[in-house]
Design a protein around this motif. Structure first.
Motif, short mmCIF file in Angstrom:
data_model
loop_
_atom_site.label_atom_id
_atom_site.label_comp_id
_atom_site.label_asym_id
_atom_site.label_seq_id
_atom_site.Cartn_x
_atom_site.Cartn_y
_atom_site.Cartn_z
N UNK A 1 0.85 -1.20 0.00
CA UNK A 1 0.00 0.00 0.00
C UNK A 1 0.87 1.24 0.00
N UNK A 2 0.49 2.19 -0.85
CA UNK A 2 1.20 3.46 -0.94
C UNK A 2 0.19 4.59 -1.11
N UNK A 3 0.61 5.77 -0.71
CA UNK A 3 -0.16 7.00 -0.91
C UNK A 3 0.76 7.97 -1.63
N UNK A 4 0.28 8.62 -2.68
CA UNK A 4 1.08 9.63 -3.36
C UNK A 4 0.31 10.94 -3.41
N UNK A 5 1.08 12.02 -3.48
CA UNK A 5 0.48 13.35 -3.62
C UNK A 5 0.22 13.62 -5.09
N UNK A 6 -1.05 13.58 -5.47
CA UNK A 6 -1.44 14.14 -6.75
C UNK A 6 -1.89 15.57 -6.47
N UNK B 1 -19.84 19.68 -10.35
CA UNK B 1 -18.63 19.75 -9.55
C UNK B 1 -17.46 19.01 -10.21
N UNK B 2 -16.25 19.48 -9.91
CA UNK B 2 -15.07 18.76 -10.35
C UNK B 2 -15.11 17.35 -9.75
N UNK B 3 -14.68 16.37 -10.51
CA UNK B 3 -14.58 15.02 -9.97
C UNK B 3 -13.40 14.31 -10.62
N UNK B 4 -13.20 13.07 -10.23
CA UNK B 4 -12.01 12.34 -10.67
C UNK B 4 -12.09 11.92 -12.13
N UNK B 5 -13.26 12.02 -12.76
CA UNK B 5 -13.39 11.68 -14.18
C UNK B 5 -13.31 12.91 -15.09
N UNK B 6 -13.03 14.07 -14.53
CA UNK B 6 -13.00 15.31 -15.30
C UNK B 6 -11.97 15.23 -16.42
N UNK B 7 -12.35 15.55 -17.66
CA UNK B 7 -11.37 15.52 -18.76
C UNK B 7 -10.22 16.49 -18.50
N UNK B 8 -9.01 16.05 -18.85
CA UNK B 8 -7.82 16.87 -18.63
C UNK B 8 -7.63 17.87 -19.76
N UNK B 9 -7.16 19.06 -19.40
CA UNK B 9 -6.78 20.09 -20.36
C UNK B 9 -5.41 20.59 -19.91
N UNK B 10 -4.36 19.85 -20.30
CA UNK B 10 -3.02 20.04 -19.73
C UNK B 10 -2.23 21.06 -20.53
N UNK C 1 1.21 20.17 -14.00
CA UNK C 1 -0.06 19.47 -14.18
C UNK C 1 0.15 18.16 -14.94
N UNK C 2 0.97 18.20 -15.99
CA UNK C 2 1.26 16.99 -16.73
C UNK C 2 1.94 15.95 -15.84
N UNK C 3 2.81 16.39 -14.95
CA UNK C 3 3.50 15.43 -14.07
C UNK C 3 2.53 14.77 -13.10
N UNK C 4 1.55 15.52 -12.59
CA UNK C 4 0.58 14.92 -11.68
C UNK C 4 -0.35 13.96 -12.41
N UNK C 5 -0.75 14.33 -13.63
CA UNK C 5 -1.54 13.41 -14.46
C UNK C 5 -0.76 12.13 -14.71
N UNK C 6 0.52 12.27 -15.01
CA UNK C 6 1.38 11.11 -15.27
C UNK C 6 1.59 10.29 -14.01
#
Length: 298
Positions: free
Chosen positions: A115-120, A140-149, A154-159
């Motif tokens: 088990x691990x936790x990372x900071x997104x 509301x914003x949610x975890x399925x929101x389409x990305x506009x990088x 932001x790209x690093x967190x998406x990655x």
């Protein structure tokens, strides 16, 4: 000596980025709960003392340093990152963040860490740092929101979230990627709130969201204790905005035309926190003392 009992008591936990805002609060909370914390950070002058059994300094991109830090570790909290696209050249921001996350999760997986936790970040969808005038696809914003990088952070967190999925698939390491908004001690949040109230348009991409660093540490704790399998991105934020005005009125004015999947009560933050509540059992406890007020000119 901790006065609390926890399923984390006695567990050996690695925390990277341990001397940062979230890292130091996380080390303090886990140590209070009786965990045996290894704190790992880049060496820096005048670094704050952290609550940990073992304190190491090194680079999370360094295989040997990470392997040493993982010695005897059962759980991993990876918070180390360059937290803004403006703090280094763009190649360094992106490469540092993604290589760090891959190195930590890969070596953890190889050692059988389950088990691990990372900071997104809320920036994983790309809105807040975007150089174009964009708004989210919906509220509301949610975890399925389409990305506009549009920037390397932001790209690093998406990655990083894709790296978490790969680690879960390949090594069977369950990973919670916490999408933090602005996260800081309350006095810093209050200063930001005053500025945000004077520049309301700027906050629309983030939904005028925030999180007290003490709540961030508790979100990490609950993520370590979660029974969720696989990799999951999870928004964590205070349930209210950091500005005094009704959320629906703010969205009417500063995000006109953006689809709204539901209305919002009072100052309710326009982020869907369902996953945080159902997957982690998390609700923020440290809210800013903001008095509601009518939106001027509404």
């Amino acid at each position: 000596m901790s006065t609390k009992t926890s399923d984390l008591a006695g567990r050996r936990i690695l925390v990277t980025g341990a001397e940062g805002r979230i890292g130091s609060a996380t080390c303090a909370r886990l140590t209070e709960l009786g965990a045996r914390v290894t704190a790992f950070s880049l060496p820096q002058d005048d670094a704050p003392a952290v609550a940990a059994e073992r304190v190491l300094h090194g680079d999370t991109r360094d295989d040997a340093a990470v392997q040493d830090a993982l010695d005897g570790v059962e759980l991993v909290v990876h918070l180390a990152a360059i937290p803004s696209p403006d703090l280094a050249d763009w190649t360094t921001v992106f490469s540092t963040n993604v290589v760090s996350t891959f190195t930590v999760l890969a070596h953890a997986g190889e050692r059988g860490v389950r088990r691990a936790v990372i900071a997104s970040s809320i920036n994983a969808y790309g809105g807040p740092y975007n150089s174009h005038d964009v708004r989210p696809a919906y509220y509301p914003l949610d975890e399925q929101l389409p990305a506009d990088l549009d920037d390397p952070y932001s790209l690093s967190k998406f990655t990083d979230e894709r790296t978490a999925e790969m680690a879960a698939r390949h090594w069977g390491t369950d990973v919670i990627a916490l999408r933090f908004p602005l996260t800081a001690p309350q006095e810093v949040l209050l200063e930001h709130a005053a500025r945000a109230t004077g520049d309301l348009a700027h906050g629309a991409t983030e939904g005028w969201s925030y999180l007290d660093v003490r709540d961030a540490a508790r979100a990490v704790e609950l993520s370590l204790l979660s029974s969720a399998r696989g990799a999951h991105a999870v928004f964590v934020a205070a349930g209210e905005t950091d500005v005094p005005f009704p959320t629906d009125e703010l969205l009417d004015r500063y995000a006109p035309g953006v689809p709204r999947l539901r209305s919002f009560a009072g100052r309710e933050v326009p982020i869907d926190l369902t996953r945080a509540r159902t997957l982690l059992g998390f609700r923020a406890e440290h809210l800013l003392p903001v008095e509601p007020a009518p939106l001027p000119g509404a």
